[in-house]
Design a protein around this motif. Structure first.
Motif, mmCIF file in Angstrom:
data_model
loop_
_atom_site.group_PDB
_atom_site.id
_atom_site.type_symbol
_atom_site.label_atom_id
_atom_site.label_comp_id
_atom_site.label_asym_id
_atom_site.label_seq_id
_atom_site.Cartn_x
_atom_site.Cartn_y
_atom_site.Cartn_z
ATOM 1 N N VAL A 1 0.866 -1.175 0.000
ATOM 2 C CA VAL A 1 0.000 0.000 0.000
ATOM 3 C C VAL A 1 0.902 1.224 0.000
ATOM 4 O O VAL A 1 1.677 1.421 0.931
ATOM 5 C CB VAL A 1 -0.948 0.036 1.220
ATOM 6 C CG1 VAL A 1 -1.846 1.268 1.155
ATOM 7 C CG2 VAL A 1 -1.784 -1.239 1.314
ATOM 8 N N ASN A 2 0.823 2.023 -1.050
ATOM 9 C CA ASN A 2 1.553 3.283 -1.106
ATOM 10 C C ASN A 2 0.689 4.378 -0.509
ATOM 11 O O ASN A 2 -0.500 4.455 -0.806
ATOM 12 C CB ASN A 2 1.899 3.667 -2.545
ATOM 13 C CG ASN A 2 2.730 2.632 -3.247
ATOM 14 O OD1 ASN A 2 2.266 2.032 -4.199
ATOM 15 N ND2 ASN A 2 3.941 2.401 -2.789
ATOM 16 N N LEU A 3 1.286 5.221 0.329
ATOM 17 C CA LEU A 3 0.604 6.373 0.919
ATOM 18 C C LEU A 3 1.173 7.626 0.271
ATOM 19 O O LEU A 3 2.362 7.903 0.415
ATOM 20 C CB LEU A 3 0.836 6.442 2.427
ATOM 21 C CG LEU A 3 0.096 5.441 3.302
ATOM 22 C CD1 LEU A 3 0.577 4.034 3.145
ATOM 23 C CD2 LEU A 3 0.186 5.876 4.735
ATOM 24 N N LEU A 4 0.328 8.356 -0.433
ATOM 25 C CA LEU A 4 0.756 9.586 -1.094
ATOM 26 C C LEU A 4 0.118 10.777 -0.397
ATOM 27 O O LEU A 4 -1.079 11.023 -0.564
ATOM 28 C CB LEU A 4 0.360 9.557 -2.576
ATOM 29 C CG LEU A 4 1.096 8.501 -3.383
ATOM 30 C CD1 LEU A 4 0.148 7.402 -3.781
ATOM 31 C CD2 LEU A 4 1.738 9.129 -4.565
ATOM 32 N N PRO A 5 0.903 11.519 0.389
ATOM 33 C CA PRO A 5 0.365 12.688 1.086
ATOM 34 C C PRO A 5 0.321 13.897 0.152
ATOM 35 O O PRO A 5 0.868 13.886 -0.944
ATOM 36 C CB PRO A 5 1.373 12.907 2.207
ATOM 37 C CG PRO A 5 2.659 12.399 1.646
ATOM 38 C CD PRO A 5 2.286 11.249 0.743
ATOM 39 N N GLY A 6 -0.338 14.942 0.626
ATOM 40 C CA GLY A 6 -0.306 16.202 -0.088
ATOM 41 C C GLY A 6 -1.242 16.292 -1.273
ATOM 42 O O GLY A 6 -1.043 17.113 -2.163
ATOM 43 N N LEU A 7 -2.261 15.480 -1.294
ATOM 44 C CA LEU A 7 -3.227 15.479 -2.386
ATOM 45 C C LEU A 7 -4.322 16.500 -2.084
ATOM 46 O O LEU A 7 -4.823 16.566 -0.961
ATOM 47 C CB LEU A 7 -3.840 14.075 -2.483
ATOM 48 C CG LEU A 7 -4.908 13.807 -3.499
ATOM 49 C CD1 LEU A 7 -4.298 13.747 -4.886
ATOM 50 C CD2 LEU A 7 -5.588 12.488 -3.188
ATOM 51 N N THR A 8 -4.676 17.309 -3.065
ATOM 52 C CA THR A 8 -5.800 18.222 -2.916
ATOM 53 C C THR A 8 -6.945 17.715 -3.772
ATOM 54 O O THR A 8 -6.770 17.493 -4.969
ATOM 55 C CB THR A 8 -5.425 19.656 -3.348
ATOM 56 O OG1 THR A 8 -4.337 20.105 -2.542
ATOM 57 C CG2 THR A 8 -6.602 20.606 -3.185
ATOM 58 N N SER A 9 -8.089 17.486 -3.157
ATOM 59 C CA SER A 9 -9.262 17.011 -3.878
ATOM 60 C C SER A 9 -10.307 18.118 -3.946
ATOM 61 O O SER A 9 -10.564 18.801 -2.954
ATOM 62 C CB SER A 9 -9.872 15.796 -3.164
ATOM 63 O OG SER A 9 -8.965 14.720 -3.165
ATOM 64 N N VAL A 10 -10.889 18.282 -5.119
ATOM 65 C CA VAL A 10 -12.011 19.191 -5.321
ATOM 66 C C VAL A 10 -13.169 18.327 -5.793
ATOM 67 O O VAL A 10 -13.037 17.581 -6.767
ATOM 68 C CB VAL A 10 -11.690 20.283 -6.367
ATOM 69 C CG1 VAL A 10 -12.876 21.207 -6.577
ATOM 70 C CG2 VAL A 10 -10.448 21.070 -5.950
ATOM 71 N N TYR A 11 -14.297 18.389 -5.089
ATOM 72 C CA TYR A 11 -15.402 17.479 -5.372
ATOM 73 C C TYR A 11 -16.729 18.097 -4.947
ATOM 74 O O TYR A 11 -16.777 19.063 -4.198
ATOM 75 C CB TYR A 11 -15.188 16.136 -4.658
ATOM 76 C CG TYR A 11 -15.000 16.276 -3.163
ATOM 77 C CD1 TYR A 11 -16.084 16.136 -2.293
ATOM 78 C CD2 TYR A 11 -13.750 16.574 -2.612
ATOM 79 C CE1 TYR A 11 -15.917 16.281 -0.918
ATOM 80 C CE2 TYR A 11 -13.588 16.712 -1.244
ATOM 81 C CZ TYR A 11 -14.671 16.569 -0.403
ATOM 82 O OH TYR A 11 -14.510 16.706 0.947
ATOM 83 N N ARG A 12 -17.801 17.508 -5.443
ATOM 84 C CA ARG A 12 -19.138 17.935 -5.045
ATOM 85 C C ARG A 12 -19.652 16.971 -3.984
ATOM 86 O O ARG A 12 -19.613 15.758 -4.154
ATOM 87 C CB ARG A 12 -20.082 17.926 -6.248
ATOM 88 C CG ARG A 12 -21.482 18.452 -5.922
ATOM 89 C CD ARG A 12 -22.369 18.527 -7.156
ATOM 90 N NE ARG A 12 -21.789 19.320 -8.212
ATOM 91 C CZ ARG A 12 -21.863 20.654 -8.301
ATOM 92 N NH1 ARG A 12 -22.485 21.337 -7.369
ATOM 93 N NH2 ARG A 12 -21.317 21.289 -9.314
ATOM 94 N N TRP A 13 -20.123 17.522 -2.865
ATOM 95 C CA TRP A 13 -20.689 16.704 -1.787
ATOM 96 C C TRP A 13 -21.891 17.446 -1.213
ATOM 97 O O TRP A 13 -21.780 18.593 -0.787
ATOM 98 C CB TRP A 13 -19.646 16.441 -0.706
ATOM 99 C CG TRP A 13 -20.153 15.610 0.419
ATOM 100 C CD1 TRP A 13 -20.374 16.007 1.703
ATOM 101 C CD2 TRP A 13 -20.531 14.237 0.377
ATOM 102 N NE1 TRP A 13 -20.845 14.966 2.465
ATOM 103 C CE2 TRP A 13 -20.954 13.863 1.662
ATOM 104 C CE3 TRP A 13 -20.548 13.270 -0.621
ATOM 105 C CZ2 TRP A 13 -21.401 12.580 1.982
ATOM 106 C CZ3 TRP A 13 -20.977 12.000 -0.313
ATOM 107 C CH2 TRP A 13 -21.399 11.659 0.973
ATOM 108 N N GLN A 14 -23.025 16.789 -1.227
ATOM 109 C CA GLN A 14 -24.279 17.331 -0.704
ATOM 110 C C GLN A 14 -24.552 18.727 -1.269
ATOM 111 O O GLN A 14 -24.796 19.691 -0.544
ATOM 112 C CB GLN A 14 -24.276 17.321 0.832
ATOM 113 C CG GLN A 14 -24.139 15.915 1.382
ATOM 114 C CD GLN A 14 -24.080 15.847 2.890
ATOM 115 O OE1 GLN A 14 -23.843 16.831 3.575
ATOM 116 N NE2 GLN A 14 -24.311 14.644 3.415
ATOM 117 N N ASP A 15 -24.475 18.799 -2.601
ATOM 118 C CA ASP A 15 -24.784 20.007 -3.378
ATOM 119 C C ASP A 15 -23.847 21.185 -3.122
ATOM 120 O O ASP A 15 -24.193 22.332 -3.396
ATOM 121 C CB ASP A 15 -26.237 20.445 -3.155
ATOM 122 C CG ASP A 15 -27.230 19.422 -3.709
ATOM 123 O OD1 ASP A 15 -26.912 18.824 -4.760
ATOM 124 O OD2 ASP A 15 -28.280 19.243 -3.086
#
Length: 108
Positions: A34-48
């Motif tokens: 299992v590789n752990l990659l830190p520092g990820l920025t996620s942009v997503y839609r959640w509950q409108d």
């Protein structure tokens, strides 16, 4: 032969969650690595709403026949209401690396 193998993606809210899940997967012989990659920025839609979050990404190397057990473990131990659990099939891989995955998943 390679189509029996998968890489499963799972984002986590922090290093502690990512490390805990990685260790659970390895200790239960559900993943070879299992590789752990830190520092990820996620942009997503959640509950409108559009959300932005700093996350850690897990890359879980396993076989397709372990997917349901891995998904169950992640859902049980993940703090998100709806954790990302996405599997992609490995179309090609070095035979000795794929053999190593098999050895890891069958070891006690």
């Amino acid at each position: 032969m390679s189509q029996n193998y998968q890489i499963i993606f799972c984002t986590c809210p922090d290093q502690q969650t990512a490390t805990k899940l990685a260790h659970l997967l390895i200790n239960q012989n559900l993943a070879a690595c299992v590789n752990l990659l830190p520092g990820l920025t996620s942009v997503y839609r959640w509950q409108d709403k559009i959300e932005t979050a700093n996350e850690h990404l897990l890359l879980i190397k396993t076989r397709a026949d372990f997917y349901s057990r891995i998904a169950k473990l992640i859902k049980c131990h993940h703090p998100y209401e709806l954790p990302e659990i996405i599997a992609v099939t490995v179309d090609n891989g070095a035979p000795d690396y794929l053999q190593w995955i098999d050895q890891c998943l069958t070891s006690e």
